[in-house]
Design an enzyme around this catalytic site. Structure first.
Site, short mmCIF file in Angstrom:
data_model
loop_
_atom_site.label_atom_id
_atom_site.label_comp_id
_atom_site.label_asym_id
_atom_site.label_seq_id
_atom_site.Cartn_x
_atom_site.Cartn_y
_atom_site.Cartn_z
CD GLN A 1 -2.71 -34.58 3.54
OE1 GLN A 1 -3.04 -34.39 2.38
NE2 GLN A 1 -1.47 -34.40 3.96
CG PHE A 2 -5.69 -36.99 10.40
CD1 PHE A 2 -4.97 -36.72 11.54
CD2 PHE A 2 -5.37 -38.14 9.67
CE1 PHE A 2 -3.95 -37.56 11.97
CE2 PHE A 2 -4.37 -38.99 10.08
CZ PHE A 2 -3.66 -38.69 11.24
CB THR A 3 -1.47 -35.03 8.39
OG1 THR A 3 -1.61 -34.93 6.98
CG2 THR A 3 -1.47 -36.49 8.83
#
Length: 150
Positions: A78-80
């Site tokens: 989850q790069f966010t």
């Protein structure tokens, strides 16, 4: 690296209508690599994850780790987690690691979890549009950040 851990009684992740990973009792780990992260930061996150005493013992006290209780881990990219929303209304993601090196580090995390003794490790699909379903237990949610030492 950053991770959001959520203690669950069950969880699953679906991609394109198909369940690609699911667990019973354990932890959902939403994980992101940041610029400059290495295997050292990954090991920090994994070691914290497997050692955190956030599961109830026979007396109901949070005294057991995911290893102690035989729990599973659902490992999801989850790069966010590196979204910077301090300015404006649209977060920026320049602090997130580029996709290809991040994919390699995320994949190494699966191997490291198993090496550290987690028998059941399920995953999402790196970079995919995923739907995550979970039944939170507690709820218990823990933030980990290797750069900040928590």
């Amino acid at each position: 690296m950053r991770a959001v851990l959520q203690r669950v009684s069950s969880a699953s992740v679906t991609v394109d209508g198909a369940v690609v990973g699911e667990i019973g009792k354990g932890l959902v780990a939403l994980v992101a690599a940041g610029q400059g992260d290495t295997e050292t930061e990954l090991a920090y996150i994994v070691d914290k994850l497997v050692g955190l005493r956030i599961f109830g013992d026979d007396a109901g006290k949070m005294n057991l780790s995911v290893l102690d209780c035989g729990g599973a881990v659902l490992w999801i990219s989850q790069f966010t987690l590196y979204g910077d929303a301090r300015k404006g209304k649209r977060p920026g993601f320049t602090d997130a690691m580029a996709p290809e090196p991040a994919r390699a580090l995320w994949s190494s995390g699966v191997d490291l979890l198993r090496q550290r003794g987690v028998a059941n490790v399920a995953t999402g699909v790196f970079g995919a549009d995923m739907q995550v379903s979970l039944c939170g237990d507690g709820p218990v949610t823990i933030l980990l950040d290797s750069a900040r030492g928590f």
